[in-house]
Design a protein around this motif. Sequence first.
Motif, PDB file in Angstrom:
ATOM      1  N   LEU A  82      -0.939  15.221   6.020  1.00  0.00           N
ATOM      2  CA  LEU A  82      -1.662  14.086   5.917  1.00  0.00           C
ATOM      3  C   LEU A  82      -1.107  12.853   6.060  1.00  0.00           C
ATOM      4  N   LEU A  83       0.082  12.990   5.837  1.00  0.00           N
ATOM      5  CA  LEU A  83       0.787  11.836   6.038  1.00  0.00           C
ATOM      6  C   LEU A  83       1.152  11.157   7.174  1.00  0.00           C
ATOM      7  N   ASP A  84       1.691  12.436   8.558  1.00  0.00           N
ATOM      8  CA  ASP A  84       1.648  12.083   9.755  1.00  0.00           C
ATOM      9  C   ASP A  84       0.106  11.353  10.574  1.00  0.00           C
ATOM     10  N   ARG A  85      -0.434  11.785  10.060  1.00  0.00           N
ATOM     11  CA  ARG A  85      -2.105  11.552  10.097  1.00  0.00           C
ATOM     12  C   ARG A  85      -2.059   9.635   9.919  1.00  0.00           C
ATOM     13  N   VAL A  86      -1.767   9.551   8.660  1.00  0.00           N
ATOM     14  CA  VAL A  86      -1.994   8.363   8.364  1.00  0.00           C
ATOM     15  C   VAL A  86      -1.037   7.355   8.962  1.00  0.00           C
ATOM     16  N   GLU A  87       0.779   7.721   9.108  1.00  0.00           N
ATOM     17  CA  GLU A  87       1.405   6.785  10.192  1.00  0.00           C
ATOM     18  C   GLU A  87       0.602   6.584  10.833  1.00  0.00           C
TER      19      GLU A  87
ATOM     20  N   SER B 271      -1.945   2.573  -4.848  1.00  0.00           N
ATOM     21  CA  SER B 271      -1.401   3.819  -4.288  1.00  0.00           C
ATOM     22  C   SER B 271      -2.710   4.915  -4.068  1.00  0.00           C
ATOM     23  N   ILE B 272      -2.604   4.983  -3.043  1.00  0.00           N
ATOM     24  CA  ILE B 272      -3.919   6.453  -2.478  1.00  0.00           C
ATOM     25  C   ILE B 272      -3.085   7.642  -1.956  1.00  0.00           C
ATOM     26  N   HIS B 273      -4.398   8.791  -2.707  1.00  0.00           N
ATOM     27  CA  HIS B 273      -3.776   9.508  -1.807  1.00  0.00           C
ATOM     28  C   HIS B 273      -3.857   9.731  -0.549  1.00  0.00           C
ATOM     29  N   ALA B 274      -3.353  10.433   0.225  1.00  0.00           N
ATOM     30  CA  ALA B 274      -3.731  10.307   2.173  1.00  0.00           C
ATOM     31  C   ALA B 274      -4.510  11.370   2.351  1.00  0.00           C
ATOM     32  N   ALA B 275      -4.863  11.770   1.809  1.00  0.00           N
ATOM     33  CA  ALA B 275      -6.076  13.138   2.077  1.00  0.00           C
ATOM     34  C   ALA B 275      -6.957  11.726   2.114  1.00  0.00           C
TER      35      ALA B 275
ATOM     36  N   MET C   4       0.924  -0.821  -0.480  1.00  0.00           N
ATOM     37  CA  MET C   4       0.014   0.402  -0.226  1.00  0.00           C
ATOM     38  C   MET C   4       1.063   1.324  -0.007  1.00  0.00           C
ATOM     39  N   CYS C   5       0.934   1.955  -0.986  1.00  0.00           N
ATOM     40  CA  CYS C   5       1.766   3.031  -1.022  1.00  0.00           C
ATOM     41  C   CYS C   5       1.137   4.515  -0.664  1.00  0.00           C
ATOM     42  N   VAL C   6       1.102   4.752   0.371  1.00  0.00           N
ATOM     43  CA  VAL C   6       0.625   6.536   0.250  1.00  0.00           C
ATOM     44  C   VAL C   6       1.351   7.552   0.093  1.00  0.00           C
ATOM     45  N   GLY C   7       0.930   8.583  -0.573  1.00  0.00           N
ATOM     46  CA  GLY C   7       1.726   9.679  -0.699  1.00  0.00           C
ATOM     47  C   GLY C   7       0.919  11.178  -0.590  1.00  0.00           C
ATOM     48  N   ALA C   8       1.224  12.264  -0.393  1.00  0.00           N
ATOM     49  CA  ALA C   8       0.343  13.487  -0.877  1.00  0.00           C
ATOM     50  C   ALA C   8       1.023  14.964  -1.440  1.00  0.00           C
ATOM     51  N   GLY C   9       0.616  15.647  -2.398  1.00  0.00           N
ATOM     52  CA  GLY C   9       1.275  16.861  -2.442  1.00  0.00           C
ATOM     53  C   GLY C   9       2.446  16.730  -3.615  1.00  0.00           C
ATOM     54  N   ASN C  10       3.565  17.666  -3.094  1.00  0.00           N
ATOM     55  CA  ASN C  10       4.284  17.212  -4.830  1.00  0.00           C
ATOM     56  C   ASN C  10       4.583  16.263  -3.965  1.00  0.00           C
ATOM     57  N   THR C  11       4.950  15.076  -3.115  1.00  0.00           N
ATOM     58  CA  THR C  11       5.550  13.502  -3.807  1.00  0.00           C
ATOM     59  C   THR C  11       4.722  12.704  -4.331  1.00  0.00           C
TER      60      THR C  11
ATOM     61  N   LYS D  87       6.554  10.693   2.323  1.00  0.00           N
ATOM     62  CA  LYS D  87       6.586  12.034   2.997  1.00  0.00           C
ATOM     63  C   LYS D  87       7.719  13.277   2.070  1.00  0.00           C
ATOM     64  N   GLY D  88       7.318  13.845   1.738  1.00  0.00           N
ATOM     65  CA  GLY D  88       7.711  15.810   1.437  1.00  0.00           C
ATOM     66  C   GLY D  88       7.860  16.244   2.503  1.00  0.00           C
ATOM     67  N   GLU D  89       8.456  17.539   2.590  1.00  0.00           N
ATOM     68  CA  GLU D  89       8.390  18.659   3.562  1.00  0.00           C
ATOM     69  C   GLU D  89       7.705  19.948   2.983  1.00  0.00           C
ATOM     70  N   ASP D  90       6.138  19.926   2.084  1.00  0.00           N
ATOM     71  CA  ASP D  90       5.327  20.448   1.723  1.00  0.00           C
ATOM     72  C   ASP D  90       3.904  20.773   2.667  1.00  0.00           C
ATOM     73  N   GLU D  91       3.150  21.519   2.792  1.00  0.00           N
ATOM     74  CA  GLU D  91       1.731  21.658   3.355  1.00  0.00           C
ATOM     75  C   GLU D  91       1.021  20.725   3.744  1.00  0.00           C
ATOM     76  N   THR D  92       1.013  19.467   2.657  1.00  0.00           N
ATOM     77  CA  THR D  92       0.707  18.155   2.952  1.00  0.00           C
ATOM     78  C   THR D  92       1.328  17.179   3.823  1.00  0.00           C
ATOM     79  N   ARG D  93       2.488  18.002   5.104  1.00  0.00           N
ATOM     80  CA  ARG D  93       2.742  16.648   4.939  1.00  0.00           C
ATOM     81  C   ARG D  93       1.758  16.443   6.457  1.00  0.00           C
TER      82      ARG D  93
END
Length: 338
Positions: free
Chosen positions: A267-272, A235-239, A206-213, A259-265
């Motif tokens: 969202l990944l923290d929540r999933v993690e 592949s699933i968007h964290a949102a 299960m691959c989870v990402g968001a924002g510019n990554t 995990k990238g370093e933009d505004e959507t981070r």
Amino acid sequence: MYGYEDKTYNEVLTQAVNNIEEINQAVDAICEKGYKNLYLVGTGGTYAMASPLSYLIKTNSTIPWYYEIAAELVTAKPKQLTKDSVVITASLSGTTVETINAAKYAKEVGATVIALVGEKECPLAEYADYVFENRTASNDNLVEEIYIQYFALGARFMKNNGEFPEYEKFIDALKQMPEVLQKVREDNDERALAFAEKHKDTKFHMCVGAGNTWGETYCFAMCVLEEMQWIATKSIHAAEFFHGTVEMTEKDMSFMLFKGEDETRPLLDRVEKFVRNYSDVVQVWDTKDYELKGVDPSVRGLVSPLVMAAQLERVSAHFEHVRNHSLEIRRYYRTVEY
């Protein structure tokens, strides 16, 4: 490092950097002539690679833009694609049929087409007004060199639109990428090998990402794990994770978080936070793990897709080795008629 030549990698990324001046000239000419909107168009991996560019423009500019899958663009024939549009696309071989058809259709309506290719002597170039080539590029360095040029294009359009005050620092960061990303690959090599050895027989990720990554998440899942290694993924968007996919969480479910370093981070923290409570198989690929020497801190987050691509290439290479499954083998793609 397995499957890696630093000399070639440096040459490819350096050529992408060297193309920036020519890219600037092209964008300046387009802006002087005038345009109405940008269309970011791709197929498969190149569609995924346009995702960070779409996010960059979305979060930094008022320029109207559209992000399209090539084959759907041709069949849907969007009304906003006109003679005043600029289409940006890419194909390493320059022979991807869907991308060629999209460029051809764009030319038919009078749009301006920009294409990134391996060699200018290719079918895609026939339908492009501006062609930027990188003759040494290959699948193991393609993503980073495409990102450098895509970002240079987007940044120049925004600068000429009176936006993106980070322009100079961002372009300087792109010029640092040949050395910076080589260090990222070196730093992630052992961890990538350990992951590949641990998961050489894992059947599903299960691959989870968001924002510019998000584009890298989608690309790694589809182009690497599925196309190149025949490993099933989602592949699933964290949102969107908590709206359906969350119910697939089990103790032995393999999660890969990008995990990238933009505004959507967050969202990944929540999933993690959630999956670590309910799964014993969680791997985080985080761009914050790397120093990125010479990159101004104010634009670190903007180059996260490049960093993500560089570290994931090591995973791809080691999967190929430990699974004895070449990244070049295909059962169906460009092998059978469909």
